[in-house]
Enzyme design. Sequence first.
Site, mmCIF file in Angstrom:
data_model
loop_
_atom_site.group_PDB
_atom_site.id
_atom_site.type_symbol
_atom_site.label_atom_id
_atom_site.label_comp_id
_atom_site.label_asym_id
_atom_site.label_seq_id
_atom_site.Cartn_x
_atom_site.Cartn_y
_atom_site.Cartn_z
ATOM 1 C CG ASP A 1 -31.923 21.611 50.216
ATOM 2 O OD1 ASP A 1 -31.032 22.325 49.700
ATOM 3 O OD2 ASP A 1 -31.692 20.770 51.103
ATOM 4 N N GLY B 1 -27.886 16.688 58.546
ATOM 5 C CA GLY B 1 -27.752 17.578 59.682
ATOM 6 C C GLY B 1 -28.641 17.169 60.857
HETATM 7 N N1 LIG Z 1 -34.260 6.378 50.387
HETATM 8 C C1 LIG Z 1 -32.938 6.334 50.473
HETATM 9 N N2 LIG Z 1 -32.250 5.332 49.905
HETATM 10 C C2 LIG Z 1 -30.897 5.287 49.997
HETATM 11 N N3 LIG Z 1 -30.136 6.199 50.636
HETATM 12 C C3 LIG Z 1 -30.766 7.225 51.228
HETATM 13 C C4 LIG Z 1 -32.193 7.348 51.182
HETATM 14 N N4 LIG Z 1 -32.540 8.478 51.843
HETATM 15 C C5 LIG Z 1 -31.402 9.018 52.284
HETATM 16 N N5 LIG Z 1 -30.322 8.285 51.915
HETATM 17 C C6 LIG Z 1 -28.909 8.562 52.228
HETATM 18 O O1 LIG Z 1 -28.803 9.220 53.479
HETATM 19 C C7 LIG Z 1 -28.172 10.506 53.345
HETATM 20 C C8 LIG Z 1 -28.844 11.520 54.275
HETATM 21 O O2 LIG Z 1 -30.209 11.628 53.936
HETATM 22 P P1 LIG Z 1 -30.986 12.986 53.818
HETATM 23 O O3 LIG Z 1 -30.288 13.825 52.819
HETATM 24 O O4 LIG Z 1 -32.400 12.730 53.552
HETATM 25 O O5 LIG Z 1 -30.782 13.606 55.257
HETATM 26 P P2 LIG Z 1 -30.865 15.119 55.625
HETATM 27 O O6 LIG Z 1 -30.744 15.249 57.092
HETATM 28 O O7 LIG Z 1 -32.105 15.699 55.072
HETATM 29 O O8 LIG Z 1 -29.601 15.712 54.883
HETATM 30 P P3 LIG Z 1 -29.175 17.221 54.763
HETATM 31 O O9 LIG Z 1 -28.978 17.725 56.151
HETATM 32 O O10 LIG Z 1 -27.887 17.139 53.973
HETATM 33 O O11 LIG Z 1 -30.263 17.910 53.995
HETATM 34 C C9 LIG Z 1 -28.282 10.858 51.892
HETATM 35 O O12 LIG Z 1 -27.202 11.588 51.450
HETATM 36 C C10 LIG Z 1 -28.330 9.498 51.201
HETATM 37 O O13 LIG Z 1 -27.012 9.070 50.912
#
Ligand SMILES: Nc1ncnc2c1ncn2[C@@H]1O[C@H](COP(=O)(O)OP(=O)(O)OP(=O)(O)O)[C@@H](O)[C@H]1O
Length: 357
Positions: free
Chosen positions: A158, A23
């Site tokens: 979460d 997001g």
């Molecule tokens: N360390 C990592 N290694 C590989 N892929 C990653 C890593 N961190 C994040 N991702 C990929 O990036 C996507 C988005 O990351 P993340 O969930 O941390 O973002 P977010 O903004 O916090 O998501 P949300 O809004 O769904 O909570 C994840 O679904 C994952 O597929």
Amino acid sequence: MSEYGRRAVSDDYQLGQVLGTGGFSVVRIGVRKEDRLQVAIKTLKKYGYGTGKGKRKGKGHAGSEARMWQAEALVTNEILVMMRIVDYVSPHPNIIHLLDVYEDDDAVHLVLELCRGGELFDRIVEQERYSERDAATVVGQIAAGLAALHHCGIVHRDLKPENCLYADPHPEAPLKIMDFGLSHIHNVTNAVVGVFGSMDYMAPEQLNMSGTMPANDRWSLGVILYILLCGYPPFRAKTTRDKQRRILTGAYSMEEESWGCISLEAKELIRGLLSVDPFVRPSAAELLSHPWVSGESATRELIHEAVFIRFQAFNARRKFRAAAYASIVRTKFQLRTKYLKELIGDCILTGAELEDL
Ligand SMILES: Nc1ncnc2c1ncn2[C@@H]1O[C@H](COP(=O)(O)OP(=O)(O)OP(=O)(O)O)[C@@H](O)[C@H]1O
């Protein structure tokens, strides 16, 4: 962390392909110039997507002001928690490791260890079938990560399958808990973010905002375990209000036919984790020494085929919803079907599903 605030991320890393979008963030592969180490670089926009810094100073729309506030709160929160992890938890096999942090005018870039093994449920779907023993291994790894987090006062808040990634494709690779944007540190962060996150995994006391505590995460783990053993979530309802009511009263069942094949120990564990009273839920340490989790009593017999088929369908729906949610947030509620289709990739949608969106 020594260079924090002094160098640009592009000075030290080559930025590559996008791994995923959340997001308020985009995650890309990065290659460290010094030694070619591959990492994941999570870029958190300080003022949210589609809202430039300049706009922040003007008389913005109330909605976008709120969104900017949310974005700033989430970025600050995630950095505080990741720093705490670096100081008190890392290295831990079941917690994502933060390697470095960079900041520029618009964004903060978290350099994280790269997880190449995919999301928890995706890996399970790729297997032919799985057993209670496999589910117990998953619970044990998440419980080990939670024990370390809870020990230093961090509540994840979460915990869900999309926030658990395998380090690499090897069958024995560790499962890592990640995404600390909504996490809370006792006496350090404000639980500023309110009721965000996925309701499906949210404990009753989170839903009615009556308590942020480690037991929140153990409820979420109970939901993950329930899904692993039957292929559908414990709290299902046609309306959000009804789902909320079910979660608040702990109204779920283990009566459906396939539960007949599941061991009493596993069911007992689910009952403990999904207790409405958070103080009844087993602690992470108790989970780790539980005979089913430690593998002494969990059977290697393959889980019922119907469960596996349901699990596959559940996972496809889950991925579709996650992609849709990210799209909705990132495009500020202006849905664009073409973009959505790109995000959803291989997930086959019916016309009705697209129309629903
Ligand atoms: N360390 C990592 N290694 C590989 N892929 C990653 C890593 N961190 C994040 N991702 C990929 O990036 C996507 C988005 O990351 P993340 O969930 O941390 O973002 P977010 O903004 O916090 O998501 P949300 O809004 O769904 O909570 C994840 O679904 C994952 O597929």
